[in-house]
Design an enzyme around this catalytic site. Structure first.
Site, PDB file in Angstrom:
ATOM      1  N   GLY A   1      -7.943   5.729  13.143  1.00 52.99           N
ATOM      2  CA  GLY A   1      -8.403   6.734  14.226  1.00 52.99           C
ATOM      3  C   GLY A   1      -8.573   7.600  14.305  1.00 52.99           C
TER       4      GLY A   1
ATOM      5  N   GLU B   1      -8.747   0.493   6.856  1.00 50.16           N
ATOM      6  CA  GLU B   1      -8.087  -0.613   8.003  1.00 50.16           C
ATOM      7  C   GLU B   1      -8.847  -1.953   6.872  1.00 50.16           C
ATOM      8  OE1 GLU B   1     -10.386   2.115   8.780  1.00 50.16           O
ATOM      9  OE2 GLU B   1      -9.340   3.090  10.968  1.00 50.16           O
TER      10      GLU B   1
ATOM     11  N   GLU C   1     -11.402   8.735  12.894  1.00 50.47           N
ATOM     12  CA  GLU C   1     -12.748   8.436  13.960  1.00 50.47           C
ATOM     13  C   GLU C   1     -12.448   9.732  14.589  1.00 50.47           C
ATOM     14  OE1 GLU C   1     -11.405   4.981  14.155  1.00 50.47           O
ATOM     15  OE2 GLU C   1     -12.941   3.795  14.192  1.00 50.47           O
TER      16      GLU C   1
HETATM   17  N1  COA Z   1       1.119   3.954  12.901  1.00 51.30           N
HETATM   18  C1  COA Z   1       2.241   3.270  13.128  1.00 51.30           C
HETATM   19  N2  COA Z   1       3.001   4.290  12.087  1.00 51.30           N
HETATM   20  C2  COA Z   1       2.482   5.521  11.565  1.00 51.30           C
HETATM   21  C3  COA Z   1       1.895   5.262  11.262  1.00 51.30           C
HETATM   22  C4  COA Z   1       0.608   4.612  11.711  1.00 51.30           C
HETATM   23  N3  COA Z   1      -0.615   4.523  11.883  1.00 51.30           N
HETATM   24  N4  COA Z   1       1.376   6.140  10.169  1.00 51.30           N
HETATM   25  C5  COA Z   1       2.090   6.373  10.082  1.00 51.30           C
HETATM   26  N5  COA Z   1       3.294   5.634  10.692  1.00 51.30           N
HETATM   27  C6  COA Z   1       4.622   6.055  10.746  1.00 51.30           C
HETATM   28  C7  COA Z   1       5.368   5.445   9.564  1.00 51.30           C
HETATM   29  O1  COA Z   1       4.998   3.900   9.823  1.00 51.30           O
HETATM   30  C8  COA Z   1       7.043   6.146   9.647  1.00 51.30           C
HETATM   31  O2  COA Z   1       7.713   5.956   9.961  1.00 51.30           O
HETATM   32  P1  COA Z   1       8.829   5.408  10.041  1.00 51.30           P
HETATM   33  O3  COA Z   1       9.533   7.219   9.613  1.00 51.30           O
HETATM   34  O4  COA Z   1       9.842   5.563  11.522  1.00 51.30           O
HETATM   35  O5  COA Z   1       8.773   4.000   8.992  1.00 51.30           O
HETATM   36  C9  COA Z   1       6.328   7.532   9.222  1.00 51.30           C
HETATM   37  O6  COA Z   1       4.895   7.139  10.249  1.00 51.30           O
HETATM   38  C10 COA Z   1       6.087   8.766   7.475  1.00 51.30           C
HETATM   39  O7  COA Z   1       4.989   7.979   7.666  1.00 51.30           O
HETATM   40  P2  COA Z   1       5.186   7.287   5.902  1.00 51.30           P
HETATM   41  O8  COA Z   1       4.585   6.020   5.593  1.00 51.30           O
HETATM   42  O9  COA Z   1       7.239   7.369   5.824  1.00 51.30           O
HETATM   43  O10 COA Z   1       4.428   8.794   5.292  1.00 51.30           O
HETATM   44  P3  COA Z   1       3.894   8.696   3.876  1.00 51.30           P
HETATM   45  O11 COA Z   1       4.177   9.901   3.422  1.00 51.30           O
HETATM   46  O12 COA Z   1       4.987   7.837   3.079  1.00 51.30           O
HETATM   47  O13 COA Z   1       2.748   7.971   4.032  1.00 51.30           O
HETATM   48  C11 COA Z   1       0.385   7.713   4.918  1.00 51.30           C
HETATM   49  C12 COA Z   1       1.852   8.990   4.566  1.00 51.30           C
HETATM   50  C13 COA Z   1      -0.311   8.263   5.606  1.00 51.30           C
HETATM   51  C14 COA Z   1      -0.293   7.213   3.440  1.00 51.30           C
HETATM   52  C15 COA Z   1       0.826   6.458   5.243  1.00 51.30           C
HETATM   53  O14 COA Z   1       1.932   6.462   6.141  1.00 51.30           O
HETATM   54  C16 COA Z   1      -0.234   5.622   5.681  1.00 51.30           C
HETATM   55  O15 COA Z   1      -0.619   5.107   4.855  1.00 51.30           O
HETATM   56  N6  COA Z   1      -0.131   5.072   7.109  1.00 51.30           N
HETATM   57  C17 COA Z   1      -1.356   4.326   7.643  1.00 51.30           C
HETATM   58  C18 COA Z   1      -2.542   4.840   7.805  1.00 51.30           C
HETATM   59  C19 COA Z   1      -3.217   3.940   8.290  1.00 51.30           C
HETATM   60  O16 COA Z   1      -2.988   2.674   7.590  1.00 51.30           O
HETATM   61  N7  COA Z   1      -3.580   3.916   9.273  1.00 51.30           N
HETATM   62  C20 COA Z   1      -5.106   3.414  10.210  1.00 51.30           C
HETATM   63  C21 COA Z   1      -4.560   2.845  11.182  1.00 51.30           C
HETATM   64  S1  COA Z   1      -5.840   1.113  11.993  1.00 51.30           S
END
Ligand code: COA
Length: 258
Positions: A110, A133, A113
């Site tokens: 998102g 996704e 997007e």
């Molecule tokens: N929704 C909800 N929470 C999210 C999020 C999302 N899309 N992306 C990150 N967060 C949260 C994590 O759960 C974490 O929360 P916590 O500290 O309470 O556990 C916090 O943000 C930090 O993220 P973290 O994953 O620990 O950081 P990282 O540096 O290890 O990784 C990313 C960064 C962006 C690679 C990883 O957070 C990620 O893959 N996020 C999801 C991306 C995604 O799939 N987006 C599409 C959604 S449809």
């Protein structure tokens, strides 16, 4: 004023910062509600000529929709969620005041997007774009499959979507997804310098440019016909008279947005 957004109005530019840095600015229900309120404000406040959307902190623009809100959704609820997201992003895309994405880190799902719904994108050199996704067993729902194709073409889009791979800022620049890549820390100043220039132009003409360009992707309307109509309408504005008069008088125009 807002719970999940910070706003700052300076030099007629509203900077909107999505402010959930501990969740990498993930888009939850409240962010969408407040984005809609901010879009009302952008449309109605004459002091706002253009806007920037960015993310809090230096790690993420927006790391996607808030995945914690996905777990218990059924098909109908998921469709309603996607509709809400698309409606909000269409409001950004159709804003007649320019909205620029200042992408300062991860722009995933998102977040990518949201950036694509903005009129153009400026990224920091550490920015990363992705539609991951498929890793969750779903597909983009906020217009990603459509706008990505518009910006980077179908082949690149399908590879991007079905691998879930991220691309870095130089690749995004090469693909035409972003207009400029700047060192981290300079993305807001770059956006502001462009919008300061835009804000000196005739506001109705700026809005007409956006509307006409958006029509390329509107199957229900002929963009060339829309262009002729808006070209004509611009001749009925005070600013057109001021712009042409100022040129002939060899002075800077003073546009009023009328
Ligand atoms: N929704 C909800 N929470 C999210 C999020 C999302 N899309 N992306 C990150 N967060 C949260 C994590 O759960 C974490 O929360 P916590 O500290 O309470 O556990 C916090 O943000 C930090 O993220 P973290 O994953 O620990 O950081 P990282 O540096 O290890 O990784 C990313 C960064 C962006 C690679 C990883 O957070 C990620 O893959 N996020 C999801 C991306 C995604 O799939 N987006 C599409 C959604 S449809």
């Amino acid at each position: 004023m807002y719970e999940t957004l910070l706003t700052q109005l300076e030099k007629n530019i509203l900077t909107v910062t999505i402010n959930r840095p501990d969740k990498l600015n993930a888009l939850n229900k409240m962010v969408f509600q407040e984005l809609n309120l901010v879009l009302d404000e952008i449309a109605s406040n004459n002091d706002i000529k253009s806007a920037i959307i960015t993310g809090a902190g230096n790690k993420a623009f927006v790391a996607g929709a808030d995945i914690s809100e996905f777990a218990d959704l059924n098909k109908e609820q998921a469709m309603a969620l996607a509709q809400r997201g698309q409606d909000t992003f269409f409001r950004i895309e159709n804003s007649t005041k320019p909205v620029v994405a200042a992408v300062n880190g991860f722009a995933l799902g998102g977040g990518c997007e949201l950036a694509m719904a903005c009129h153009f994108r400026i990224a920091t050199d550490n920015a990363k774009f992705g539609q991951p996704e498929v890793n969750l067993g779903i597909i983009p729902g906020y217009g990603g499959t459509q706008r990505l194709t518009q910006y980077i073409g179908k082949g690149r889009t399908i590879e991007f979507l079905i691998t879930g791979n991220m691309i870095d800022a130089p690749t995004a620049l090469q693909f035409g997804l972003v207009n400029h890549v700047v060192p981290a820390g300079e993305v807001l100043s770059k956006a502001i310098s462009i919008l300061e220039l835009v804000n000196t132009k005739a506001p109705l003409a700026v809005g007409h440019c956006i509307t006409a360009a958006n029509t390329v992707y509107d199957e229900k309307r002929d963009g060339f016909v829309v262009e002729i109509t808006l070209f004509g309408e611009s001749f009925a504005t005070e600013d057109m008279k001021e712009g042409t008069r100022a040129f002939l008088e060899k002075r800077k125009p003073d546009f009023k947005g009328r």
